[in-house]
Write a protein that holds these residues in place. Structure first.
Motif, mmCIF file in Angstrom:
data_model
loop_
_atom_site.group_PDB
_atom_site.id
_atom_site.type_symbol
_atom_site.label_atom_id
_atom_site.label_comp_id
_atom_site.label_asym_id
_atom_site.label_seq_id
_atom_site.Cartn_x
_atom_site.Cartn_y
_atom_site.Cartn_z
ATOM 1 N N VAL A 142 -1.358 4.355 -11.100
ATOM 2 C CA VAL A 142 -2.139 4.389 -9.869
ATOM 3 C C VAL A 142 -2.541 5.829 -9.578
ATOM 4 O O VAL A 142 -1.867 6.778 -9.977
ATOM 5 C CB VAL A 142 -1.314 3.792 -8.681
ATOM 6 C CG1 VAL A 142 0.021 4.492 -8.524
ATOM 7 C CG2 VAL A 142 -2.082 3.875 -7.366
ATOM 8 N N GLU A 164 -3.070 7.999 -6.307
ATOM 9 C CA GLU A 164 -2.916 8.022 -4.849
ATOM 10 C C GLU A 164 -3.711 9.195 -4.278
ATOM 11 O O GLU A 164 -3.529 10.331 -4.712
ATOM 12 C CB GLU A 164 -1.438 8.191 -4.472
ATOM 13 C CG GLU A 164 -0.567 7.038 -4.928
ATOM 14 C CD GLU A 164 0.881 7.182 -4.462
ATOM 15 O OE1 GLU A 164 1.540 6.154 -4.269
ATOM 16 O OE2 GLU A 164 1.362 8.332 -4.291
ATOM 17 N N THR A 178 -7.727 -3.826 1.463
ATOM 18 C CA THR A 178 -8.373 -3.600 0.171
ATOM 19 C C THR A 178 -9.872 -3.442 0.371
ATOM 20 O O THR A 178 -10.441 -3.958 1.327
ATOM 21 C CB THR A 178 -8.169 -4.787 -0.802
ATOM 22 O OG1 THR A 178 -8.634 -5.986 -0.167
ATOM 23 C CG2 THR A 178 -6.743 -4.951 -1.214
ATOM 24 N N PRO A 230 -6.842 1.709 -10.218
ATOM 25 C CA PRO A 230 -6.650 1.453 -8.788
ATOM 26 C C PRO A 230 -6.405 2.754 -8.008
ATOM 27 O O PRO A 230 -5.658 3.622 -8.467
ATOM 28 C CB PRO A 230 -5.411 0.552 -8.744
ATOM 29 C CG PRO A 230 -4.773 0.651 -10.077
ATOM 30 C CD PRO A 230 -5.773 1.168 -11.056
ATOM 31 N N HIS A 286 -5.159 4.317 -4.317
ATOM 32 C CA HIS A 286 -4.492 4.022 -3.049
ATOM 33 C C HIS A 286 -4.769 5.194 -2.110
ATOM 34 O O HIS A 286 -4.247 6.294 -2.309
ATOM 35 C CB HIS A 286 -2.982 3.845 -3.289
ATOM 36 C CG HIS A 286 -2.227 3.385 -2.090
ATOM 37 N ND1 HIS A 286 -0.851 3.308 -2.054
ATOM 38 C CD2 HIS A 286 -2.638 2.979 -0.872
ATOM 39 C CE1 HIS A 286 -0.455 2.877 -0.866
ATOM 40 N NE2 HIS A 286 -1.524 2.670 -0.129
ATOM 41 N N ARG A 329 -4.277 6.994 1.289
ATOM 42 C CA ARG A 329 -3.270 6.944 2.356
ATOM 43 C C ARG A 329 -3.053 8.310 2.980
ATOM 44 O O ARG A 329 -3.561 9.306 2.491
ATOM 45 C CB ARG A 329 -1.961 6.399 1.782
ATOM 46 C CG ARG A 329 -1.476 7.156 0.578
ATOM 47 C CD ARG A 329 -0.370 6.425 -0.145
ATOM 48 N NE ARG A 329 0.676 6.035 0.764
ATOM 49 C CZ ARG A 329 1.893 5.644 0.397
ATOM 50 N NH1 ARG A 329 2.211 5.608 -0.890
ATOM 51 N NH2 ARG A 329 2.791 5.308 1.268
ATOM 52 N N GLU A 335 1.380 2.173 4.534
ATOM 53 C CA GLU A 335 0.594 1.705 3.405
ATOM 54 C C GLU A 335 -0.877 1.976 3.741
ATOM 55 O O GLU A 335 -1.313 1.759 4.874
ATOM 56 C CB GLU A 335 0.864 0.197 3.256
ATOM 57 C CG GLU A 335 0.081 -0.511 2.203
ATOM 58 C CD GLU A 335 0.767 -0.469 0.822
ATOM 59 O OE1 GLU A 335 1.862 0.102 0.702
ATOM 60 O OE2 GLU A 335 0.157 -1.013 -0.119
ATOM 61 N N THR A 360 -5.102 2.059 2.061
ATOM 62 C CA THR A 360 -6.095 1.093 1.581
ATOM 63 C C THR A 360 -6.162 1.159 0.058
ATOM 64 O O THR A 360 -6.206 2.241 -0.513
ATOM 65 C CB THR A 360 -7.492 1.442 2.138
ATOM 66 O OG1 THR A 360 -7.434 1.434 3.553
ATOM 67 C CG2 THR A 360 -8.535 0.440 1.658
ATOM 68 N N TRP A 361 -6.169 -0.009 -0.577
ATOM 69 C CA TRP A 361 -6.301 -0.070 -2.033
ATOM 70 C C TRP A 361 -7.754 -0.284 -2.414
ATOM 71 O O TRP A 361 -8.393 -1.215 -1.924
ATOM 72 C CB TRP A 361 -5.439 -1.202 -2.600
ATOM 73 C CG TRP A 361 -3.973 -0.861 -2.590
ATOM 74 C CD1 TRP A 361 -3.111 -0.999 -1.556
ATOM 75 C CD2 TRP A 361 -3.227 -0.281 -3.668
ATOM 76 N NE1 TRP A 361 -1.861 -0.543 -1.913
ATOM 77 C CE2 TRP A 361 -1.913 -0.109 -3.208
ATOM 78 C CE3 TRP A 361 -3.543 0.099 -4.988
ATOM 79 C CZ2 TRP A 361 -0.907 0.442 -4.011
ATOM 80 C CZ3 TRP A 361 -2.550 0.642 -5.782
ATOM 81 C CH2 TRP A 361 -1.241 0.809 -5.299
ATOM 82 N N VAL A 381 -9.886 -1.450 -5.345
ATOM 83 C CA VAL A 381 -9.602 -2.218 -6.559
ATOM 84 C C VAL A 381 -10.832 -3.016 -6.992
ATOM 85 O O VAL A 381 -11.842 -3.040 -6.296
ATOM 86 C CB VAL A 381 -8.426 -3.193 -6.319
ATOM 87 C CG1 VAL A 381 -7.097 -2.471 -6.235
ATOM 88 C CG2 VAL A 381 -8.664 -3.999 -5.057
#
Ligand code: ASP
Ligand code: MG
Length: 424
Positions: free
Chosen positions: A169, A171, A195, A226, A228, A230, A237, A239-240, A242
């Motif tokens: 991932v 981030e 998402t 992906p 992430h 943040r 948590e 937002t993803w 994707v």
């Protein structure tokens, strides 16, 4: 054990406190058993301050030297961050873009990444160290010169490295909790998305949403990496970003509209009284293209039968405005149009959502909520998953709020916290 690439933006490392806070987060990730590669931006507003300095010594700084100067910003933060991590008893090694193998085209100020050869990063990881990489920079192999990727380019460095290292991932740490249905500074009731798809994010980023660099999203889509997004100030948590929304996801609001973006950086040029003949539009836009000016929306009406003349309007970045009008004046005699109008008081409002494809009536709803808010539409353009309009700049915020409410995006309670940053 996984491999995680983490990118920290300038507001997350604005001062020594910020650097130490980020160092703690990185060490926590490492302690959780992951290999960690960190991409870091320049501290706070450093890049802007360096640019100001350059402009004080020269009105038109040389591209090579400007890149040399700006890349220093990220070198400062990478070295300090490595020191802060070392101080916590963990090994960290910092690398410039060129040491990390970020190979780019040679265009200074907006180079593109051609390839990433992260040999020294994999070596550092294999030896148990945390690798820290300076964002936003690379090197061109022919000229051997240092390059930068354009403002906000550290996001792209992070995704490119994540792809090359086959990370699990990428981030992206910033000063808000993720990607919101609209800019929380304009719409306090904006809602955080769980998402968002690559294609939605591409449209949002291209329409003025500033959370992610456009090219970083293109890169992520190409490699299916992906992201992430943040906050580095909270453990929430984010937002993803994707490929697809999860099946039966709880993101009900994304059924139709993912988000609303707005943009005040464009201006409108109208070429008045253009002969309505084949080849004229081609001539106008060829002249604009030759100057390397990127245009956005175009509107041309049918000519009034009596005159055989029409008007052509298009939008472009405000920064290109005087350039474009000068070029058009030069071909006025040849084409025979009557005048040029320039308007930099416009705003662009875009509605984005993959669900638009299968939901009729989105346009009608959008236009009627704007009408109710008293916002006049001046231009319209659409893609499969986006509707954009141009209105008066002074009506823009009002329009964004009206659309946000009309499409049921308002959160019940305020979700958006802006933790830091000057918004520069
Ligand atoms: N420091 C550079 C900028 O401010 C790159 C980045 O932050 O991503 O644009
Ligand atoms: Mg920055």
């Amino acid at each position: 054990m996984g491999l995680i690439v983490q990118k920290y933006g300038g507001s997350s490392v604005a001062d020594a406190e910020g650097l130490k806070r980020v160092a703690n987060r990185i060490v926590a990730t490492k302690k959780a058993g992951h290999q960690v590669v960190v991409v870091v931006s320049a501290m706070g507003d450093t890049t802007d301050e360096l640019l100001d300095l350059a402009n004080q010594v020269s009105p038109l700084p040389n591209g090579r030297e400007l890149d040399m100067l700006l890349t220093a910003g990220e070198r400062i933060s990478m070295a300090l961050l490595a020191m802060a991590i070392n101080n916590l008893g963990h090994e960290a090694r910092s690398f410039t873009g060129s040491q990390a193998g970020v190979l780019t085209t040679s265009t200074h100020g907006r180079a593109r990444i051609i390839d990433v050869a992260p040999g020294r990063i994999t070596e550092a990881l294999a030896e148990g160290a945390i690798a820290i990489v300076a964002g936003f920079q690379g090197i061109n192999q022919e000229t051997k010169d240092v390059t930068t990727l354009g403002r906000g380019g550290s996001d792209t460095t992070a995704v490119a490295l994540a792809a090359a290292l086959e990370a699990d991932v990428c981030e992206i740490y910033t000063d808000v909790d993720g990607i919101f249905t609209a800019d929380p500074r304009v719409v306090p009731s904006a809602r955080k998305l769980k998402t968002v798809t690559y294609e939605e994010m591409l449209e949002l980023a291209a329409s003025g949403a500033k959370v992610l660099h456009l090219r970083c999203v293109e890169y992520a889509r190409r490699y299916d990496m992906p992201i992430h997004v943040r906050s580095s100030f909270s453990n929430n948590e984010g937002t993803w970003v994707v490929k697809d929304h999860p099946e039966g996801g709880t993101n009900m609001e994304q059924a139709v509209i993912a988000g609303i973006a707005h943009d005040k950086s464009e201006a409108k040029v109208t070429v008045v009284g253009v002969p309505d003949r084949a080849g004229i539009a081609a001539r106008i836009f060829q002249a604009i293209a030759d100057a390397d000016i990127n245009i956005d929306m175009i509107v041309q009406n049918v000519s009034a039968a009596a005159t055989g003349l029409t008007d052509i309007s298009f939008t472009l970045p405000k920064t290109e405005g005087s350039n474009a009008t000068t070029i058009l004046q030069r071909i006025q005699g040849e084409i025979g149009f009557s005048s040029i109008q320039y308007d930099d008081q416009i705003g662009k409002l875009s509605l984005v959502g993959a669900g638009m494809r299968s939901h009729p009536g989105v346009t009608a709803n959008f236009f009627s909520c704007l009408a109710d808010a008293g916002v006049n539409i001046e231009m319209i353009s659409t893609s499969e998953i986006r509707i954009s309009i141009i209105c008066r700049e002074s009506d823009l915020d009002k329009g964004v709020r009206a659309a946000h409410t009309a499409f049921d995006l308002d959160a019940d309670q305020v979700e958006a916290v802006v933790y830091g940053g000057s918004g520069r």
